[in-house]
Design a protein around this motif. Structure first.
Motif, short mmCIF file in Angstrom:
data_model
loop_
_atom_site.label_atom_id
_atom_site.label_comp_id
_atom_site.label_asym_id
_atom_site.label_seq_id
_atom_site.Cartn_x
_atom_site.Cartn_y
_atom_site.Cartn_z
N PRO A 51 0.81 -1.22 0.00
CA PRO A 51 0.00 0.00 0.00
C PRO A 51 0.84 1.27 0.00
N GLN A 53 3.98 2.17 -1.87
CA GLN A 53 4.82 1.52 -2.86
C GLN A 53 5.55 2.51 -3.75
N ASN A 131 -3.31 4.06 -11.06
CA ASN A 131 -2.86 3.23 -9.94
C ASN A 131 -3.49 3.67 -8.63
N VAL A 135 -5.58 0.28 -7.70
CA VAL A 135 -4.82 -0.63 -6.83
C VAL A 135 -5.37 -0.71 -5.41
N GLY A 169 -4.84 3.91 0.88
CA GLY A 169 -4.15 3.43 -0.31
C GLY A 169 -4.20 4.41 -1.45
N THR A 173 -0.57 5.28 -2.52
CA THR A 173 -0.24 4.74 -3.85
C THR A 173 -0.09 5.87 -4.85
N GLU A 177 3.39 6.77 -6.76
CA GLU A 177 3.42 6.76 -8.22
C GLU A 177 3.83 8.13 -8.77
#
Length: 209
Positions: A51, A53, A131, A135, A169, A173, A177
């Motif tokens: 989560p 990332q 994403n 995600v 998230g 995320t 990103e």
């Protein structure tokens, strides 16, 4: 009549060459993304798929600024990497969530980047948004299935707090990103744009497909 036939043959030959080049680019991009992702997974662990990332291979999404071959190439590379991650992380069949929906996010982000390629800073927002929105929708289920009962690096329970998990998230995320796309990806795209090979091959392919 003979001249028309020769011209038709020339066009057909050029088309076959163009198709072969396109397929080759798809394969190279897929391999590059898959390898970079697997290396990141081995060295960064959950930071490459959790989560919070930073999947550094996502920087390769900038290739969609230059060629439409990047859209299927990145998607295929993501499928390969996520299938391999099932074995690496032990997620079992739950890992198919990442194979299907994670690859869908990569496809959507790369397609947006290609469509908006004339405005690079806007185009690179495609992978960020895709994403961030997709995600976190399935990742809590995946984490809980492999034995995580709280969101990694936090005390937030995975049980019965889906809206909070999704919001968490979405932010983490998306931020991860965005860092990859704008801190790594954007400078990479500027460097690639100055490369004679990329300018000649990828730009030519992008205008002929």
């Amino acid at each position: 009549m003979s001249q028309n036939k020769n011209e038709a043959k020339d066009r057909a030959a050029k088309s076959r060459v163009g198709d072969a080049r396109y397929v080759a680019h798809v394969g190279v991009i897929a391999a590059a993304y898959a390898v970079c992702t697997l290396v990141a997974m081995m060295f960064l662990g959950s930071l490459a798929w959790g989560p919070i990332q930073f999947r550094v291979s996502e920087a390769l999404c900038v290739l969609a600024l230059f060629t439409p071959a990047a859209v299927p190439g990145l998607t295929l590379g993501c499928v390969i990497a996520n299938v391999a991650n099932i074995a690496i992380s032990g997620t079992g069949m739950l890992g198919m969530l990442d194979v299907v929906f994670g690859s869908l996010a990569t496809f959507a982000g790369a397609l947006f980047t290609w469509k908006m390629r004339r405005r690079p800073l806007v185009a690179l927002a495609g992978p960020v948004l895709a994403n961030a929105l997709i995600v976190p929708a399935y990742l809590p289920l995946l984490l809980q299935g492999i034995g995580f009962y709280t969101i990694p690096f936090t005390s937030i329970s995975l049980d019965g707090a889906y809206p909070l998990m999704y919001a968490f998230g979405l932010v983490t995320t998306g931020l991860g990103e965005a860092v990859i796309m704008y801190v790594l990806g954007y400078p990479l795209s500027r460097s690639l744009a100055k490369t004679p090979f990329v300018k000649r091959e990828l730009a030519q392919l992008g205008t002929t497909k």
